[in-house]
Design a protein around this motif. Sequence first.
Motif, PDB file in Angstrom:
ATOM      1  N   GLU A 109       0.784  -1.255   0.010  1.00  0.00           N
ATOM      2  CA  GLU A 109      -0.093   0.032  -0.027  1.00  0.00           C
ATOM      3  C   GLU A 109       0.872   1.387   0.006  1.00  0.00           C
ATOM      4  O   GLU A 109       0.402   2.132  -0.619  1.00  0.00           O
ATOM      5  N   VAL A 110       1.741   1.489   0.876  1.00  0.00           N
ATOM      6  CA  VAL A 110       2.616   2.634   0.824  1.00  0.00           C
ATOM      7  C   VAL A 110       3.508   2.777  -0.253  1.00  0.00           C
ATOM      8  O   VAL A 110       3.939   3.831  -0.993  1.00  0.00           O
ATOM      9  N   SER A 111       3.770   1.711  -1.076  1.00  0.00           N
ATOM     10  CA  SER A 111       4.664   1.656  -2.140  1.00  0.00           C
ATOM     11  C   SER A 111       3.787   2.333  -3.420  1.00  0.00           C
ATOM     12  O   SER A 111       4.526   2.762  -4.469  1.00  0.00           O
ATOM     13  N   LYS A 112       2.523   1.986  -3.352  1.00  0.00           N
ATOM     14  CA  LYS A 112       1.770   2.704  -4.426  1.00  0.00           C
ATOM     15  C   LYS A 112       1.640   4.365  -4.342  1.00  0.00           C
ATOM     16  O   LYS A 112       1.332   5.022  -5.334  1.00  0.00           O
ATOM     17  N   ILE A 113       1.999   4.835  -3.184  1.00  0.00           N
ATOM     18  CA  ILE A 113       1.848   6.465  -3.119  1.00  0.00           C
ATOM     19  C   ILE A 113       2.900   6.977  -4.009  1.00  0.00           C
ATOM     20  O   ILE A 113       4.443   6.671  -3.618  1.00  0.00           O
ATOM     21  N   LYS A 114       2.570   7.719  -4.827  1.00  0.00           N
ATOM     22  CA  LYS A 114       3.492   8.410  -5.666  1.00  0.00           C
ATOM     23  C   LYS A 114       4.278   9.428  -4.991  1.00  0.00           C
ATOM     24  O   LYS A 114       5.446   9.686  -5.004  1.00  0.00           O
ATOM     25  N   ASN A 115       3.304  10.596  -4.803  1.00  0.00           N
ATOM     26  CA  ASN A 115       4.157  11.679  -3.882  1.00  0.00           C
ATOM     27  C   ASN A 115       4.226  11.513  -2.366  1.00  0.00           C
ATOM     28  O   ASN A 115       3.625  12.254  -1.552  1.00  0.00           O
ATOM     29  N   VAL A 122       0.450   4.879   6.112  1.00  0.00           N
ATOM     30  CA  VAL A 122      -0.569   3.976   5.741  1.00  0.00           C
ATOM     31  C   VAL A 122      -1.105   3.379   7.144  1.00  0.00           C
ATOM     32  O   VAL A 122      -0.285   2.697   7.928  1.00  0.00           O
ATOM     33  N   ILE A 123      -2.475   3.569   7.436  1.00  0.00           N
ATOM     34  CA  ILE A 123      -2.697   3.087   8.724  1.00  0.00           C
ATOM     35  C   ILE A 123      -4.111   1.844   8.352  1.00  0.00           C
ATOM     36  O   ILE A 123      -4.930   2.333   7.587  1.00  0.00           O
ATOM     37  N   GLY A 124      -4.048   1.044   9.162  1.00  0.00           N
ATOM     38  CA  GLY A 124      -4.989  -0.052   9.011  1.00  0.00           C
ATOM     39  C   GLY A 124      -5.548  -0.149  10.671  1.00  0.00           C
ATOM     40  O   GLY A 124      -5.504   0.592  11.639  1.00  0.00           O
ATOM     41  N   HIS A 125      -6.234  -1.209  10.757  1.00  0.00           N
ATOM     42  CA  HIS A 125      -7.016  -1.658  11.962  1.00  0.00           C
ATOM     43  C   HIS A 125      -6.340  -2.661  12.780  1.00  0.00           C
ATOM     44  O   HIS A 125      -5.393  -3.335  12.401  1.00  0.00           O
ATOM     45  N   SER A 126      -7.014  -2.480  14.151  1.00  0.00           N
ATOM     46  CA  SER A 126      -6.449  -3.711  14.910  1.00  0.00           C
ATOM     47  C   SER A 126      -7.869  -4.603  15.369  1.00  0.00           C
ATOM     48  O   SER A 126      -8.791  -4.192  15.154  1.00  0.00           O
ATOM     49  N   ALA A 127      -7.232  -5.833  15.622  1.00  0.00           N
ATOM     50  CA  ALA A 127      -8.524  -6.762  16.130  1.00  0.00           C
ATOM     51  C   ALA A 127      -7.833  -7.370  17.402  1.00  0.00           C
ATOM     52  O   ALA A 127      -6.561  -7.281  17.959  1.00  0.00           O
ATOM     53  N   ASP A 128      -8.698  -8.085  18.154  1.00  0.00           N
ATOM     54  CA  ASP A 128      -8.447  -8.513  19.487  1.00  0.00           C
ATOM     55  C   ASP A 128      -7.958 -10.127  19.239  1.00  0.00           C
ATOM     56  O   ASP A 128      -7.886 -10.538  18.016  1.00  0.00           O
ATOM     57  N   THR A 129      -7.614 -10.563  20.156  1.00  0.00           N
ATOM     58  CA  THR A 129      -6.987 -12.234  20.085  1.00  0.00           C
ATOM     59  C   THR A 129      -8.157 -13.257  19.766  1.00  0.00           C
ATOM     60  O   THR A 129      -7.715 -14.031  19.291  1.00  0.00           O
ATOM     61  N   GLU A 130      -9.634 -12.578  19.628  1.00  0.00           N
ATOM     62  CA  GLU A 130     -10.579 -13.494  19.110  1.00  0.00           C
ATOM     63  C   GLU A 130     -10.738 -13.140  17.635  1.00  0.00           C
ATOM     64  O   GLU A 130     -11.809 -13.842  16.928  1.00  0.00           O
ATOM     65  N   GLY A 131     -10.177 -12.440  16.920  1.00  0.00           N
ATOM     66  CA  GLY A 131     -10.444 -11.659  15.679  1.00  0.00           C
ATOM     67  C   GLY A 131     -11.484 -10.847  15.395  1.00  0.00           C
ATOM     68  O   GLY A 131     -11.837 -10.466  14.455  1.00  0.00           O
ATOM     69  N   ASN A 132     -11.836 -10.048  16.577  1.00  0.00           N
ATOM     70  CA  ASN A 132     -12.959  -9.028  16.344  1.00  0.00           C
ATOM     71  C   ASN A 132     -12.343  -7.796  16.199  1.00  0.00           C
ATOM     72  O   ASN A 132     -11.496  -7.509  17.025  1.00  0.00           O
ATOM     73  N   LEU A 133     -12.806  -7.143  15.283  1.00  0.00           N
ATOM     74  CA  LEU A 133     -12.390  -5.562  15.086  1.00  0.00           C
ATOM     75  C   LEU A 133     -12.519  -5.016  16.149  1.00  0.00           C
ATOM     76  O   LEU A 133     -13.504  -4.781  16.812  1.00  0.00           O
ATOM     77  N   ILE A 134     -11.406  -4.099  16.398  1.00  0.00           N
ATOM     78  CA  ILE A 134     -11.457  -2.937  17.648  1.00  0.00           C
ATOM     79  C   ILE A 134     -11.993  -1.732  16.789  1.00  0.00           C
ATOM     80  O   ILE A 134     -11.207  -1.136  15.960  1.00  0.00           O
ATOM     81  N   GLY A 135     -13.139  -1.126  17.184  1.00  0.00           N
ATOM     82  CA  GLY A 135     -13.755  -0.072  16.581  1.00  0.00           C
ATOM     83  C   GLY A 135     -14.499  -0.555  15.368  1.00  0.00           C
ATOM     84  O   GLY A 135     -15.056  -1.545  15.247  1.00  0.00           O
ATOM     85  N   ASN A 136     -14.461   0.385  14.467  1.00  0.00           N
ATOM     86  CA  ASN A 136     -14.903   0.201  13.187  1.00  0.00           C
ATOM     87  C   ASN A 136     -14.422   0.608  11.838  1.00  0.00           C
ATOM     88  O   ASN A 136     -13.172   1.258  12.037  1.00  0.00           O
TER      89      ASN A 136
END
Length: 309
Positions: A109-115, A122-136
């Motif tokens: 993803e970061v390699s696609k950024i030209k400028n 680049v920011i993504g999400h966190s999940a808990d140890t059960e695989g549930n998304l933290i937040g939305n």
Amino acid sequence: MEKNYVITVITPTYNRAHTLNRVYESLQKQSFKRFRWIIMDDGSTDSTSQLVHRYKNENIIPIEYYKGKNRHKFITVFEGIKKVKTPYFVIIDSDDSWPEDSFEILYQEVSKIKNQDQYIGVIGHSADTEGNLIGNLFPGNGFTGSILEMRYKYQVKGDKNGIFITKSYLRELDKFDYSIYENKGYIPQNVFFTTYDSLGLKTKFINKVIRIYHKDDDDSASVSNTRWKGKNIFGLREGYKAMLNNYSYQLFSYPKTLLRNLIGFQFYSFLNKKSLASNISSIKNPIIKLMSVFTLPFSYAYYLKNKHS
């Protein structure tokens, strides 16, 4: 021949020998291998140094280990970032783990950024140890914009993490005097990220889980369990102040956020026993400064009700 490393992993740690294996095992499993690991030991008194020595002897991951006096995570992370020589870096806490494809996803993803000079990362999400998304999730298929928009325009909640562009980050860090926070306890990340986010440096937000968050409720060494206590109230005041001063006029698009941060700043100012003059003079924006006079009675009433909670 030495690999062509493109990512540096920075892990700040303090007395976390009991959780550091989590990071080590996670790094070994990464499908993307072009990375180095910098471990910044913030003055640990446990067996961290012996553990890292064992890691280095195994020679599976290239490791740089630095041990200094206890300066707290906020400063220790910056000291680690200044040692980065690769185009990109990630920060992995000493009790985290990352899915096997995290580095691969983030690098693609970061390699696609030209400028890239106009981006911070680049920011993504966190999940808990059960695989549930933290937040939305981020809106749509993700978007490019500011952290302010992400949190308050799109109302995205939850712990997020990702990869940073070293050149852009260091350019802003060189302007930032973090030495003033020496021995001040917990300092929230927004004290720094609001400085570059408010200037228009873009973040690319992707709807991919790249971090596993381990809660560790019973761990007394976890910052998550101590950040609201004792001398850490200084840092909480600084966090609210950073929001008010760095975003300044941008906050007028989010009146509830502006009011919440103003009252929060005044509440923690009272807890820190700051004078009325100090409270008002700390705010740079003249309109927000004037607003602070009118909100002061409400903030003080809130302080009286909650100061011992």
